[in-house]
Enzyme design. Structure first.
Site, PDB file in Angstrom:
ATOM      1  N   LEU A   1      22.689   6.708  11.339  1.00 52.84           N
ATOM      2  CA  LEU A   1      23.727   5.855  10.747  1.00 52.84           C
ATOM      3  C   LEU A   1      23.278   4.396  10.734  1.00 52.84           C
ATOM      4  O   LEU A   1      22.370   4.015  11.474  1.00 52.84           O
ATOM      5  CB  LEU A   1      25.017   6.034  11.555  1.00 52.84           C
ATOM      6  CG  LEU A   1      25.595   7.462  11.500  1.00 52.84           C
ATOM      7  CD1 LEU A   1      26.606   7.701  12.613  1.00 52.84           C
ATOM      8  CD2 LEU A   1      26.218   7.727  10.134  1.00 52.84           C
ATOM      9  N   PRO A   2      23.937   3.563   9.930  1.00 52.73           N
ATOM     10  CA  PRO A   2      23.436   2.189   9.754  1.00 52.73           C
ATOM     11  C   PRO A   2      23.453   1.329  11.021  1.00 52.73           C
ATOM     12  O   PRO A   2      22.464   0.635  11.296  1.00 52.73           O
ATOM     13  CB  PRO A   2      24.381   1.606   8.694  1.00 52.73           C
ATOM     14  CG  PRO A   2      24.962   2.781   7.983  1.00 52.73           C
ATOM     15  CD  PRO A   2      25.026   3.884   8.994  1.00 52.73           C
TER      16      PRO A   2
ATOM     17  N   THR B   1      18.857   2.880  14.355  1.00 51.14           N
ATOM     18  CA  THR B   1      18.361   1.702  15.073  1.00 51.14           C
ATOM     19  C   THR B   1      19.564   0.857  15.469  1.00 51.14           C
ATOM     20  O   THR B   1      20.285   0.354  14.587  1.00 51.14           O
ATOM     21  CB  THR B   1      17.418   0.867  14.178  1.00 51.14           C
ATOM     22  OG1 THR B   1      16.400   1.715  13.672  1.00 51.14           O
ATOM     23  CG2 THR B   1      16.792  -0.269  14.962  1.00 51.14           C
TER      24      THR B   1
ATOM     25  N   LYS C   1      19.410  -6.712   9.956  1.00 53.85           N
ATOM     26  CA  LYS C   1      20.110  -6.247  11.172  1.00 53.85           C
ATOM     27  C   LYS C   1      19.120  -6.097  12.329  1.00 53.85           C
ATOM     28  O   LYS C   1      19.358  -6.590  13.426  1.00 53.85           O
ATOM     29  CB  LYS C   1      20.784  -4.903  10.892  1.00 53.85           C
ATOM     30  CG  LYS C   1      21.346  -4.212  12.134  1.00 53.85           C
ATOM     31  CD  LYS C   1      21.454  -2.698  11.987  1.00 53.85           C
ATOM     32  CE  LYS C   1      20.128  -2.025  11.832  1.00 53.85           C
ATOM     33  NZ  LYS C   1      20.093  -0.583  11.921  1.00 53.85           N
TER      34      LYS C   1
ATOM     35  N   LYS D   1      11.603   0.252  19.342  1.00 59.95           N
ATOM     36  CA  LYS D   1      11.851   0.199  17.890  1.00 59.95           C
ATOM     37  C   LYS D   1      12.027  -1.252  17.409  1.00 59.95           C
ATOM     38  O   LYS D   1      11.504  -1.646  16.360  1.00 59.95           O
ATOM     39  CB  LYS D   1      13.098   1.037  17.579  1.00 59.95           C
ATOM     40  CG  LYS D   1      13.613   0.934  16.169  1.00 59.95           C
ATOM     41  CD  LYS D   1      12.660   1.508  15.140  1.00 59.95           C
ATOM     42  CE  LYS D   1      13.197   1.301  13.735  1.00 59.95           C
ATOM     43  NZ  LYS D   1      12.199   1.605  12.721  1.00 59.95           N
TER      44      LYS D   1
END
Ligand code: NAD
Length: 315
Positions: free
Chosen positions: A83-84, A114, A264, A189
């Site tokens: 998901l975002p 992430t 983001k 990440k």
């Protein structure tokens, strides 16, 4: 007799787990990851809030479309989210018809999105309180890696939970790293994407300069890719249209890794850096360049669109 051997018990557990998987979030990454799962024989119950995204799995043999995260998670011993943002993952977990409503006790919740390392810890806490297990498992490799089934997974959490996840994760990518406790996968990440954001802009600047001074873009790419300027942004995901087939730059910068998502990630890296007093000089500038792109109409494009931005209109 066989039942008494540890090996048999492990393989029984893995077979059972591999047969009850659900996947939530079928966007640019998720739909390709589900394609790999199903093409390798894994049945998957899927859900996405966007009907068009959900329908991307309609023709996949082995994918069962669901009407909610709750329905997808029902009877699943492994629930994967892609998901975002962290807030959306939390909402999908806690919602009225969310994951927690359907997921059986002791199941494994694998978040591949992430998100903030701190949010990963919060999700782990909520999971524990509800008697399910959680690992953070963000990925690298982009849509090309998701398509090819060659993603890298960065895991934070209990190594035994990671072992249980491996047979499923292996179907989407073979490189699986245990990074440490909950949230450590997200830290790895964010560090990776800090480099990615910076090298993409560097590649765009250099390509734009060379082209403006008369060099052929394919020749320049060939040179860079056997020289010290080479990076994933130059050799796998080149930002100049027409240099490589099947990458977003050659498809009008559609699909791929959107500008708001890299912005983001750079924001998350900045917040993490602030929390430990670590300077991010180029990271902060890179973050702001992507924020400016959003405000200048590039918000629905792949992040390689920096090249277009630098090139300028109609030149
Ligand atoms: P995306 O925006 O293409 O897909 C996200 C999907 O989630 C969409 O289909 C959306 O409809 C769905 N969604 C949103 N809210 C939902 C909800 N409440 N319930 C169910 N579905 C919901 O994003 P993406 O590019 O696939 O990226 C997903 C995650 O992976 C992000 O965290 C991103 O940072 C990360 N990531 C992306 C890439 C990439 O190259 N695109 C690479 C590595 C990691």
């Amino acid at each position: 007799m066989l039942l008494r051997t540890g090996r048999y018990l492990v393989s029984t557990l893995q077979t059972r787990n591999a047969s009850n998987v659900s996947f939530i979030g079928l966007g640019q990454m998720g739909n390709r990851m589900v394609k790999n799962l199903t093409s390798k024989g894994q049945e998957v119950k899927v859900f996405d809030i966007l009907p068009a995204a959900l329908n991307s799995a309609a023709n996949l043999k082995g994918a069962k479309l669901c009407n909610s995260a709750e329905e997808a998670a029902k009877d699943s011993n492994i629930v994967i989210t892609m998901l975002p943002t962290g807030d959306i993952v939390k909402e999908t977990l806690l919602a009225e018809n969310g994951i927690l409503k359907g997921i059986p006790k002791k199941s494994l919740f694998i978040d591949c999105s992430t998100i903030e390392p701190k949010m990963a810890q919060e999700l782990s806490k909520i999971s524990k309180e509800n008697n399910i297990r959680y690992i953070d498992a963000p990925v690298s490799g982009g849509v090309t890696g998701a398509e090819a089934g060659t993603l890298t997974f960065m895991i934070g959490g209990d190594p035994n939970d990671m072992k249980e996840a491996e047979p499923v994760l292996n179907k989407m990518g073979g490189k699986i790293f245990h990074c440490g406790n909950i949230g450590a996968g997200q830290i790895a990440k964010l560090c990776n994407n800090l480099i990615l954001g910076i090298t993409m802009i560097g590649t765009c600047e250099a390509m734009n300069l060379g082209i403006k001074l008369g060099l052929d873009p394919k020749l320049l790419t060939n040179i860079i890719n056997v020289s010290t300027g080479r990076s994933w942004s130059s050799d796998t995901y080149n930002p100049v249209p027409g240099v490589m087939p099947n990458v977003p730059s050659s498809k009008g910068y559609e699909g791929g890794f959107s500008v708001p998502l890299i912005a983001k990630d750079l924001g998350l890296a900045e917040a993490a850096a602030l929390s430990c007093g670590t300077p991010l000089l180029l990271g902060a500038l890179t973050h702001q360049i992507y924020r400016a792109l959003i405000l200048n109409g590039y918000g629905d494009k792949d992040f390689a669109v920096v090249y277009e931005f630098l090139k300028g209109q109609n030149k």
